[in-house]
Enzyme design. Structure first.
Site, PDB file in Angstrom:
ATOM      1  N   TRP A 138       0.834  -1.207   0.000  1.00 13.03           N
ATOM      2  CA  TRP A 138       0.000   0.000   0.000  1.00 13.03           C
ATOM      3  C   TRP A 138       0.870   1.260   0.000  1.00 13.03           C
ATOM      4  O   TRP A 138       0.589   2.241   0.687  1.00 13.03           O
ATOM      5  CB  TRP A 138      -0.957  -0.014   1.191  1.00 13.03           C
ATOM      6  CG  TRP A 138      -1.813  -1.239   1.205  1.00 13.03           C
ATOM      7  CD1 TRP A 138      -2.850  -1.522   0.363  1.00 13.03           C
ATOM      8  CD2 TRP A 138      -1.693  -2.369   2.075  1.00 13.03           C
ATOM      9  NE1 TRP A 138      -3.379  -2.754   0.656  1.00 13.03           N
ATOM     10  CE2 TRP A 138      -2.703  -3.308   1.700  1.00 13.03           C
ATOM     11  CE3 TRP A 138      -0.851  -2.688   3.139  1.00 13.03           C
ATOM     12  CZ2 TRP A 138      -2.864  -4.519   2.358  1.00 13.03           C
ATOM     13  CZ3 TRP A 138      -1.007  -3.906   3.782  1.00 13.03           C
ATOM     14  CH2 TRP A 138      -2.008  -4.802   3.396  1.00 13.03           C
TER      15      TRP A 138
ATOM     16  N   GLU B 297       3.959 -14.098  17.659  1.00 16.95           N
ATOM     17  CA  GLU B 297       3.905 -15.315  16.858  1.00 16.95           C
ATOM     18  C   GLU B 297       4.173 -14.978  15.398  1.00 16.95           C
ATOM     19  O   GLU B 297       4.580 -13.857  15.083  1.00 16.95           O
ATOM     20  CB  GLU B 297       2.566 -16.046  17.049  1.00 16.95           C
ATOM     21  CG  GLU B 297       1.356 -15.156  17.273  1.00 16.95           C
ATOM     22  CD  GLU B 297       0.914 -14.405  16.044  1.00 16.95           C
ATOM     23  OE1 GLU B 297       0.175 -14.974  15.218  1.00 16.95           O
ATOM     24  OE2 GLU B 297       1.289 -13.206  15.899  1.00 16.95           O
TER      25      GLU B 297
ATOM     26  N   GLU C 166       3.219 -11.763  13.762  1.00 21.62           N
ATOM     27  CA  GLU C 166       3.932 -10.571  14.239  1.00 21.62           C
ATOM     28  C   GLU C 166       3.062  -9.608  15.029  1.00 21.62           C
ATOM     29  O   GLU C 166       3.337  -8.410  15.054  1.00 21.62           O
ATOM     30  CB  GLU C 166       4.577  -9.821  13.071  1.00 21.62           C
ATOM     31  CG  GLU C 166       5.469 -10.702  12.223  1.00 21.62           C
ATOM     32  CD  GLU C 166       6.376  -9.903  11.320  1.00 21.62           C
ATOM     33  OE1 GLU C 166       7.481  -9.559  11.759  1.00 21.62           O
ATOM     34  OE2 GLU C 166       5.974  -9.620  10.190  1.00 21.62           O
TER      35      GLU C 166
END
Length: 719
Positions: A349, A463, A466
């Site tokens: 983006w 995890e 993130e």
């Protein structure tokens, strides 16, 4: 191993525009109003120009030479050139470069906005892309073929401009540099018919094989912006030899064309303007034809050096897709820091990401986890040298003295996002064991990493997505695999005490992973399944989980992902383990979407990492979309179960774009807002992890087993 050391201070230098007040920016238009029409002035007004941004993360082509001498990479999207990286893969330098077409009287238009675009791969065994842009009104066609000069840091754009109706028409090259990782620190000039620009120790030079008949440098969005000048009356009235103040530089040049004209643009880079100019003109003097031949030959040699295309690929007509995946993975490796494969040459983006100050990380960073997947794909390809370089980078650049690895780093090893993810500490151990890299030097570091896991696991600060801390099935699977492979290396070194410690810890965690993360009181299905993550190891207490991407707060039992399949892929649990089988219905019910291209899966329900409901770019909140790599992971589970993964391989190939690049995310619902159901979004394309997963799945299908499953782990728990 690391090549030349980085030049310090580049990344963290303050933007020259940071101190500009809103009042100063408001004066931009007024500052640019003082040059009469038709005048040629030495210095452009309007500094610093409007605020800068990057471009969409949806690339449809990437390219670089296979040589180490040419330290430039380019990406293509929206029918034009966008980010160009030099001298390393973590330094973007270009917002975009495209052509402007005008008749000099009634219209002026950007090719990005006014044409329909196709992208082609003229040679399926080379990363040489061609864009064919045809005016929607049928007046002209622009055909551009991109290569990088294998002998120089120069991008060459072979261009054919055809007038299809009417005419005569005028053609302009519009170049928007964002040198040295930011868009507001550039200055530029015309030098001997060449447009030059610089910011710190990065400079560029734009030249044409047929010369420029006019050239100007100015500031974006002001009267000295060449495109704004053309928009006003369809003529390049005001030309400026120099834009001496730093700002959002834009450079415009008229290319002399007739009804059907072929020429070459050269965009060269160097440490200063003179070096960049020398490189650009050297490439033009040598000729596009010779550079193209050498460029293609380099990619041909690479593909010839790896293993033959798997039967699973050839039988399905996916040879080009496989070759592009292999070449794209190679293209994501830096040429100074060897073994540093970035996650993606993209800024997800990016059009919504401010580029005024240095440095937006995007995905041109190195994650230990993504690098592990790239390295295992390289092994599957038969490119063990690349896998070994990746391990060298992990141990010599990213490894910390306490044995840990940072969340991600710039290429020189400097952390960018500073968190800790314990699967990223485990994967380098697994990779080393699988490569047979178990010597004294490696073990001295890997032992500290194994100790770090024992002392800090099994709960993780983040995890694999993130965002959340706690007990994660996917992270625990990686930790167990890391400890069992570490024990194997320890035994080779006669360190039986360490081996026993690692195995005892791994065995305990293998027995308890379900106790920590498998709920029996969940709100979905029969209530029994693996959660995405649990905060305290009690999966039935219903604590609140607040998602760190705008996805809201939920009962942690209500949030599921398919991360538990890592327990199978890494050999920690058999494919028919009851907890795994019990979790598949709830996972599929909440996460699977049947797209026109095949089945796709969300990362987890309530994910907020994706475009907003109206298709707007993700800026902190949104709706998570489907991830093609998860289709590949499900295919690996099918292989482990003894079933066919053909549908999953074919789906991944169909989710690739027309440039054969597999995205991070694809649109998850009927086509709308400019997105197509089952095709890429504006996130990150290509994603190295996605391309790696395609390669791995194809080779695993041929082998009839998951080649990246560590044998030593599988023998202990599943055989």
């Amino acid at each position: 191993m690391m090549g030349l050391p980085p030049k310090r201070g580049t990344r963290r230098r303050a933007s020259r525009s940071a101190a500009l007040s809103a009042a100063v920016l408001a004066l931009v238009t007024a500052l640019g109003a003082g040059v009469p029409a038709g005048a040629v002035s030495a210095t452009a007004p309007g500094a610093p120009g409007i605020s800068s941004a990057w471009t969409t993360g949806a690339k449809r082509g990437v390219g670089t030479s296979t040589t180490l001498e040419s330290k430039v990479w380019h990406t293509l999207g929206q029918g034009i050139l966008n980010e160009v990286y030099y001298p390393r893969l973590d330094v973007p330098n270009v917002q975009d470069m495209q052509y402007v077409v005008s008749d000099g009287r009634s219209f002026t238009e950007l090719e990005r906005d006014a044409t329909t675009s196709r992208i082609l791969l003229p040679d399926s065994r080379s990363l040489r892309y061609r864009q064919v842009n045809t005016d929607r009104d049928g007046r002209y066609r622009i055909t551009k073929t991109y290569i990088t000069d294998p002998r120089r840091s120069v991008l060459l754009v072979r261009t054919r401009f055809e007038v299809l109706e009417g005419g005569p028409l005028r053609l302009y090259a519009l170049y928007n540099p964002s040198l040295n990782g930011s868009g507001m620190g550039d200055s530029g000039a015309t030098s001997g018919g060449t447009l030059v620009a610089s910011d710190g120790e990065v400079a560029s030079a734009l030249a044409a094989s047929n010369g420029f008949s006019a050239a100007t440098s100015g500031y974006s969005g002001t009267s000295s912006d060449g495109y704004r000048d053309l928009e006003a009356d369809h003529r390049l009235d005001n030309r400026y030899d120099r834009a001496g103040e730093t700002g959002n530089l834009v450079q415009t040049a008229r290319v002399p064309v007739e009804t059907d004209t072929t020429f070459t643009l050269a965009l060269g880079f160097g440490e200063d303007r003179g070096a960049a100019k020398t490189a650009a003109h050297g490439a033009l003097a040598s000729g596009y034809g010779a550079a193209r031949h050498e460029y293609d030959a380099g990619w041909h040699r690479y593909l010839a050096s790896i293993d033959p295309v798997p039967r699973s690929v050839a039988s399905r007509g996916l040879i080009t897709q496989y070759n592009v995946a292999a070449m794209t993975l190679k293209s994501q490796e830096d040429k100074t820091y060897r073994g540093a494969f970035v996650a993606s040459t993209s800024i997800p983006w990016g059009g919504a990401k401010n580029a005024d100050s240095c440095c937006t990380g995007g995905y041109h960073l190195v994650w230990s986890r993504d690098l592990y997947h790239t390295a295992t794909a390289a092994m599957a390809l038969g490119d063990r040298a690349a896998a070994n370089r990746a391990l060298d980078y992990l141990l010599n650049v990213q490894w910390r003295e306490d044995g840990s690895f940072p969340q991600n780093t710039w290429l020189d090893g400097e952390p960018h996002w500073p968190s800790l993810q314990l699967d990223e500490v485990a994967y380098p151990i697994v990779l080393a064991q699988q490569l047979g890299r178990t010597g004294d030097a490696e073990w001295a570091k890997l032992r500290k990493s194994a100790d770090f896991i024992v002392e800090n696991g099994p709960a993780t600060p983040q995890e694999r997505w993130e965002e959340e801390s706690g007990y994660s099935p996917s992270t625990i699977a990686a930790e167990i695999a890391g400890l069992v492979t570490a024990a194997d290396i320890a035994r080779q070194h006669g360190d039986r005490q360490a081996a026993r410690r690692y195995l005892a810890t791994a065995d305990e965690w293998q027995r308890k992973v379900a106790d920590w993360t498998f709920t029996t009181t969940g709100p979905h299905g029969d209530g029994e399944y693996y959660q995405r993550v649990d905060d305290d190891g009690d999966p039935n207490n219903g604590h609140q989980l607040c998602l760190n991407n705008g996805g809201g707060c939920h009962d942690e039992r209500a949030v599921v992902d398919a991360g538990f399949l890592e327990l199978v892929r890494l050999g920690v649990k058999p494919a028919d383990d009851p907890t795994v089988l019990d979790s598949l219905p709830e996972t599929d019910d909440r996460l699977r979407v049947r797209t026109p291209n095949g089945p796709g899966w969300y990362r987890y329900n309530h994910d907020g990492y994706g475009e907003a409901a109206g298709g707007e770019p993700y800026t902190g909140t949104g709706i998570g979309r489907l991830w093609p790599l998860l289709t590949g992971e499900r295919g690996e589970y099918e292989i482990a179960s003894g079933d066919s993964a053909g549908t999953h391989l074919e789906t991944m190939a169909r989710m690739a774009n027309e440039g054969y690049l597999i995205p991070e995310q694809v649109w998850d619902r009927p086509s709308e807002n400019g997105f197509v159901f089952g095709e890429g979004t504006g996130s990150a394309t290509p994603l190295a992890w996605s391309m790696s997963q395609f390669v791995q799945l194809a080779n695993n299908m041929d082998a009839g087993r998951n080649l990246e499953t560590p044998d030593v782990v599988a023998r202990r728990y599943t055989d």
